[in-house]
Design an enzyme around this catalytic site. Structure first.
Site, mmCIF file in Angstrom:
data_model
loop_
_atom_site.group_PDB
_atom_site.id
_atom_site.type_symbol
_atom_site.label_atom_id
_atom_site.label_comp_id
_atom_site.label_asym_id
_atom_site.label_seq_id
_atom_site.Cartn_x
_atom_site.Cartn_y
_atom_site.Cartn_z
ATOM 1 N NE ARG A 164 -5.227 -19.032 -45.317
ATOM 2 C CZ ARG A 164 -4.339 -20.000 -45.095
ATOM 3 N NH1 ARG A 164 -3.629 -20.011 -43.974
ATOM 4 N NH2 ARG A 164 -4.144 -20.957 -45.977
ATOM 5 C CB SER A 238 -9.181 -18.677 -50.902
ATOM 6 O OG SER A 238 -8.361 -19.562 -51.636
ATOM 7 C CD GLU A 334 -8.330 -16.933 -46.965
ATOM 8 O OE1 GLU A 334 -7.283 -16.592 -47.530
ATOM 9 O OE2 GLU A 334 -8.776 -18.094 -47.001
#
Length: 338
Positions: A164, A238, A334
């Site tokens: 990520r 998420s 995130e």
């Protein structure tokens, strides 16, 4: 190109949070982008690049010129016997690009079906799902320097992809606007169906010899069953990354919590599902007024309507503290806080 002032961003973020941009401009070409970046009126003013708004949490108004790229187009660059090179504009919807590839039987992105956001945001975040990350299919990223207006092509290696992460979130954060991405796709697809959920769903679909179309449909079904539709309930998917911890720490925790899942990512590191940690800490389905934790997926924080970003940020912090107190693992968001 029209520049609007005191512009509401409520419809430009998937949490559906109210935030006002001092100034707002949509750019539909690299030329328009360069024009506004080099305009003396705007050159020295702060700028914020906003794609699909599926990975941001607005906690305040944005005192900047918000630039929203809507650069479109999918074009064939070249092909050989085994591969197809496609370049997609940053403003293309990610899922729409995946569907284009799947419909033409170009393999490599089918596991990334139904991920919200735009093509331009995908390499910044190195989006991933069900055993595939965008770094697996990217050849290069085209971007324009916010300071100079000069276009640059970043090779896959120069993008410095991580979990990520990319160079655009680290060393070059807030320095470039992604305008296009070139992908290398398989004309003879090799399926990635190692994830249990994907295998289970294919079986439920009575598929024994899956195609990339089948894999895409399975992933779509899984995501729809687990994740709320932002059009119905505000969310950014998420909210936290799955933490990677040293093997020794994981083994110690496993002795205390035998049911703790873990996935080996290297000789020394194990990835633990953040959703499991949050659920075991008691947060799944939690609600406080207009915000909460989704009932089906603890990894997703939600705005039921009327919530604000600071409330969600505070809830995220409380969840981080709770998980850390129980497991000694500090979750990392995130989502980007603005």
């Amino acid at each position: 190109m029209q520049i609007q002032s005191n512009f509401s961003l409520r419809n430009f973020n998937t949490f559906g949070l109210e935030s006002t941009a001092s100034f707002f401009a949509e750019v539909s070409s690299v030329e328009e982008l360069t024009e506004i970046l080099l305009d003396p009126v705007w050159q020295q003013k702060p700028k914020f690049i906003l794609g699909g708004g599926s990975n941001v949490l607005f906690t305040q108004n944005v005192n900047a010129l918000v630039i929203h790229p809507v650069i479109k187009g999918i074009e064939k660059i070249k092909e050989d016997e085994d591969h197809m090179w496609l370049k997609a504009g940053a403003g293309e919807g990610w899922h729409e690009f995946v569907m284009h590839c799947v419909s033409h039987n170009f393999g490599g992105v089918e596991n990334l079906s139904l991920i919200p956001g735009t093509v331009g945001a995908a390499p910044m975040q190195n989006i991933g799902a069900y055993g595939v990350e965008i770094k697996d299919v990217v050849e290069s990223v085209e971007a324009v320097s916010i300071e100079s207006g000069i276009k640059r092509i970043f090779s896959k290696e120069e993008c410095e992809f991580g979990y990520r992460e990319s160079v655009f979130k680290k060393a070059l954060k807030n320095q470039y606007v992604v305008t296009g991405v070139t992908f290398v796709l398989d004309k003879k697809p090799v399926l990635n169906i190692g994830y249990g959920d994907v295998q289970k769903t294919l079986l439920e679909m009575n598929v024994t010899s899956p195609t990339i179309q089948d894999v895409s449909q399975a992933v779509i079904a899984i995501r729809r069953s687990k994740l709320p539709d932002p059009a119905q309930i505000g969310n950014a998917g998420s909210f936290f990354k799955n933490p990677e911890i040293p093997s020794e720490q994981y083994n110690s925790l496993k002795n205390i919590f035998p049911e703790m899942p873990g996935y080996v990512v290297s000789q020394t590191m194990v990835k633990v599902p953040a959703g499991w940690l949050i659920e075991q800490a008691g947060w799944k389905g939690y609600r406080q007024g207009a915000i909460g934790v989704h009932q089906k997926q603890a990894l997703v924080l939600v705005n039921y309507g009327g919530g604000n970003g600071n409330e969600i940020r505070a809830l995220a912090g409380t969840i981080q503290d709770s998980v850390e107190a129980k497991y000694g693992i500090r979750l990392s968001p995130e989502v980007n806080f603005i």
